[in-house]
Design an enzyme around this catalytic site. Structure first.
Site, PDB file in Angstrom:
ATOM      1  N   LYS A 272      -3.253  -9.557  11.221  1.00  0.00           N
ATOM      2  CA  LYS A 272      -4.201 -10.351  12.012  1.00  0.00           C
ATOM      3  C   LYS A 272      -3.828 -10.448  13.487  1.00  0.00           C
ATOM      4  CE  LYS A 272      -2.211 -14.764  10.416  1.00  0.00           C
ATOM      5  NZ  LYS A 272      -1.233 -14.131   9.489  1.00  0.00           N
TER       6      LYS A 272
ATOM      7  N   CYS B 111       9.614   8.126 -10.982  1.00  0.00           N
ATOM      8  CA  CYS B 111       9.276   7.815 -12.379  1.00  0.00           C
ATOM      9  C   CYS B 111       9.553   9.008 -13.297  1.00  0.00           C
ATOM     10  CB  CYS B 111       7.812   7.377 -12.484  1.00  0.00           C
ATOM     11  SG  CYS B 111       6.642   8.750 -12.458  1.00  0.00           S
TER      12      CYS B 111
ATOM     13  N   TRP C 291       4.202  -5.054  14.543  1.00  0.00           N
ATOM     14  CA  TRP C 291       5.274  -4.861  13.566  1.00  0.00           C
ATOM     15  C   TRP C 291       6.636  -4.577  14.184  1.00  0.00           C
ATOM     16  CZ3 TRP C 291       6.210   0.134  14.851  1.00  0.00           C
ATOM     17  CH2 TRP C 291       5.112   0.931  15.226  1.00  0.00           C
TER      18      TRP C 291
ATOM     19  N   GLU D 112      -5.141   7.275  15.125  1.00  0.00           N
ATOM     20  CA  GLU D 112      -4.905   5.855  15.377  1.00  0.00           C
ATOM     21  C   GLU D 112      -4.027   5.702  16.611  1.00  0.00           C
ATOM     22  OE1 GLU D 112      -3.117   3.607  12.230  1.00  0.00           O
ATOM     23  OE2 GLU D 112      -4.317   4.582  10.691  1.00  0.00           O
TER      24      GLU D 112
ATOM     25  N   ARG E 155       0.854  -1.197   0.000  1.00  0.00           N
ATOM     26  CA  ARG E 155       0.000   0.000   0.000  1.00  0.00           C
ATOM     27  C   ARG E 155       0.882   1.236   0.000  1.00  0.00           C
ATOM     28  NH1 ARG E 155      -1.936   0.213   6.364  1.00  0.00           N
ATOM     29  NH2 ARG E 155       0.108  -0.255   7.212  1.00  0.00           N
TER      30      ARG E 155
ATOM     31  N   GLU F 113      -1.812   7.741   5.827  1.00  0.00           N
ATOM     32  CA  GLU F 113      -0.364   7.826   6.077  1.00  0.00           C
ATOM     33  C   GLU F 113       0.402   8.090   4.786  1.00  0.00           C
ATOM     34  OE1 GLU F 113       0.919   4.555   8.579  1.00  0.00           O
ATOM     35  OE2 GLU F 113       0.069   5.605  10.301  1.00  0.00           O
TER      36      GLU F 113
END
Ligand code: GLA
Ligand code: ZN
Length: 671
Positions: free
Chosen positions: A358, A161, A317, A309, A110, A149
């Protein structure tokens, strides 16, 4: 305050549960039970909202928004650019970012879209305006949450690019006008890197240019500019049928984007906070870091911000992921409120069954419904937030002390070759801030572009770069009576990383000149005395020359620099400018700032010394109302003495002379 109450809830991802209607119905029931009044919807829902190009499926979302509305739950509605659906990346590969080494990303993960790509902008504009049309006037939708984010959490979050290269060159043309101007600003005759055609300019790359520091700086500025332009595209789209405020969730000490530049494109600042609680038994450094981040976010607009959040229990993580120990959820959430947040939102409401997150903490776990420790802690906090909403509404922190924290300075300082390659701006900022935090003194964090008016003390550690106009602003601040503190390796370069020559830009105010800076190994210690004590001179030591009128408070105690100034004070106008020439330790900073705050007459709200681990923050209303948050970050009870008379804002209790705080407790007081 949005919706008249402190928001409590978080990211809700029903798109992962659309085939389980019973779960969705249970969610609403559990939200009520947990005192949730606001959820963020649709953050990564592009594939569910537009399963194939141009075919929008919004019914499921409408049903959920309406169901939440029936229960009085508000909605922060997201735009889905945070993650791209496979049909998009497959059909339009140019929407995917190109890394610095020229490699185009494959689909997946993402936060990795090209923010320049016209196709990406068109596709997001279309779905955003469709969302705006359908939901922009719904009663319980209160805020647009643009993307997620931005910049992602990568070391280099920029797209390299060809479209971005072209846009970069145009940005440079606009900025410099001629190549001559650019070459001069870049000092490009060095190593024969003179540009003779705009097409020779390219983003910094591991296999290309990494040594032209002004180019790297401009690239980072461009990335912020271009991302802001993308944000404006999304804002224009959601505004097609709605005039709701917009926000995007910022991150913890994120270096990739200059939030100081992005604030003007947002109505409300919000951010995601994941402190490493229980990393060790001493929670203070973690609390200091979180407090500094809250202050940075609040200071961007000098308004209450939203905590968008946080985790109700653990993250997944880090190398190891401690669960919040009893009391910490309440305390860390109250800390956000104390520092200016009008919300406590979580990632996330319900744990997904599969894929990467999860095991990340959520309010509702895989098992046991509401019968969990986490759920109970969330419920308890929700009740407390509801009860203090009226008190908090309309208040914000208005500190007398400030620190300079500037992204461009951060970039330039840490990109410089020398005097040490391991300089950490953030570590230095946090050391200085900790001295304020321990004293219970709230601080704003200012960009160099911000006004210094209204502050009694301003600290600017490692202020390597001076933006145009900054020195003059500091001069006026000190002249008018302010106390200004700065350190070694400050005032070295201008905004294209060209070193100042002749004199330090604030030589007259600081009453000194810098000569050279030593970055010695540990085998060559030195020290200086301040007050009654001796302190180590750390790993950066400047040799400075004080003017006649400058008062030298400390000198190097040893070696060939013995007797040369370390801590100096120069009166200028009605104020004073202080200089710390050597890298100090925490103990020195405590004592040094304690003295400066005393001189400036700046006291914490309790008017007394605080035990280690305890701090104070104050929110004030324009009507003079004040709420004082006293927080104990130690996992044991403490007593604060010499506090005078206080009333507990949440109960009938009163305190006279001292306060007892339990382990990880936060009290909310008023006079
Ligand atoms: C970030 C993201 C969330 C989630 C959390 C996990 O803050 O915005 O989607 O991944 O991290 O900590
Ligand atoms: Zn690009």
């Amino acid at each position: 305050m949005l919706g008249g109450q402190i928001l409590h809830g978080g990211d809700y991802n029903p798109d992962q549960w659309l085939d389980c209607p019973e779960v969705l119905e249970e969610d609403v029931r559990l939200m009520k039970e947990a005192n949730v009044n606001c959820v963020s919807l649709g953050i990564f829902a592009w594939a569910a909202l537009e399963p194939e190009e141009g075919r929008y499926e919004f019914d499921w979302l409408e049903k959920i928004i309406d169901r939440l509305g029936e229960e009085g739950i508000q909605v922060v509605l997201a735009t889905p650019s945070g993650a791209m659906p496979h049909w998009l990346t497959q059909k339009y590969p140019e929407t995917m970012q190109v890394q610095a080494d020229g490699k185009r990303n494959l689909p997946g993960k993402r936060h990795n879209f090209c923010y320049t790509s016209p196709v990406m902008r068109e596709k997001i504009y279309q779905i955003d305006s469709a969302l705006s049309e359908r939901f922009g006037r719904k009663e319980n939708v209160i805020l647009w949450h643009l993307s997620n984010e931005l910049g992602g959490n990568f070391a280099d979050s920029s797209c390299h690019c060809e479209l971005c290269q072209e846009a970069f060159r145009n940005w440079l043309k606009e900025k410099y006008g001629t190549l001559d101007n650019l070459n001069r600003a870049y000092w490009s005759t060095f190593w024969s890197h003179t540009y003779t055609d705009w097409s020779q300019l390219h983003s910094p790359a591991p296999h290309g240019e990494t040594t032209m520091t002004a180019l790297t700086l401009d690239w980072k500025r461009f990335v912020t500019y271009q991302m802001s332009d993308f944000v404006r595209t999304e804002t224009a789209a959601v505004r097609t049928h709605s005039d709701l405020p917009v926000t995007t969730n910022f991150m913890y000490f994120f270096k990739g984007l200059d939030y100081g530049k992005m604030r003007d494109d947002l109505d409300i600042i919000s951010w995601d906070n994941y402190p490493f609680w229980h990393k060790t038994k001493d929670e203070v450094p973690v609390a200091v870091r979180a407090a500094a981040n809250h202050n940075i976010m609040r200071s961007l607009k000098k308004q209450p911000f939203l905590l968008m959040e946080s985790t109700p229990s653990a993250v997944s993580w880090r190398e190891f992921n401690p669960i919040k120990r009893p009391g910490m959820h309440m305390l860390s959430s109250m800390q956000a409120i104390a520092h200016g947040s009008d919300s406590v939102q979580y990632f996330q409401w319900r744990k997904g069954r599969g894929a990467y997150e999860k095991f990340h903490g959520a309010v509702v776990d895989h098992k046991n419904g509401s019968n969990t420790r986490t759920f109970r802690q969330v419920t308890e906090l929700g009740e407390r937030l509801r009860n203090i909403s009226g008190l908090v509404d309309g208040t914000v922190n208005r500190p007398k002390a400030a620190m300079i924290f500037d992204w461009e300075n951060w970039w330039a300082l840490e990109d410089a070759s020398g005097p040490r390659l391991d300089i950490s701006y953030i570590d230095c900022i946090l050391d200085h801030y900790q001295a304020f935090w321990e004293a219970g003194i709230d601080t704003d964090f200012l960009n160099m572009d911000d006004s210094l008016e209204g502050y009694a003390v301003v600290a600017a550690p490692l202020n390597y770069m001076y933006k145009p106009g900054y020195a003059e602003k500091v001069r006026r601040f000190v002249e008018g009576g302010g106390i200004y503190v700065t350190t070694y390796f400050s005032g070295i370069v201008d905004d294209t990383d060209l070193c100042f020559t002749g004199h330090h830009p604030l030589a007259d105010v600081l009453g000194l000149e810098q000569e050279e800076i030593d970055a010695p190994s540990g085998d060559f210690p030195n020290a200086f005395r301040y007050g009654e004590k001796e302190y180590p001179a750390g790993s950066l030591r400047e040799l400075i020359h004080a003017s006649e009128e400058t008062k030298v408070h400390s000198v190097y105690e040893e070696d060939y620099v013995k007797g040369e100034p370390v801590v100096t004070e120069h009166r200028y106008g009605k104020g004073a400018a202080w200089y710390i020439a050597a890298e100090p330790d925490m103990e020195f900073l405590r004592s040094f700032y304690g003295d400066r705050l005393k001189e400036a007459g700046v006291q914490n709200a309790l008017g007394t010394d605080l035990p280690y681990g305890v701090t104070v923050a104050e929110r004030m209303g324009s009507d003079g109302r004040s709420l004082v948050f006293v927080m104990n970050f130690r996992n044991e009870a403490v007593t604060v003495r010499g506090t005078g008379k206080w009333a507990d804002a949440e109960s009938e209790k009163t305190y006279d002379g001292s306060l007892m705080l339990g382990a990880f407790e936060c009290l909310v007081l008023r006079k």
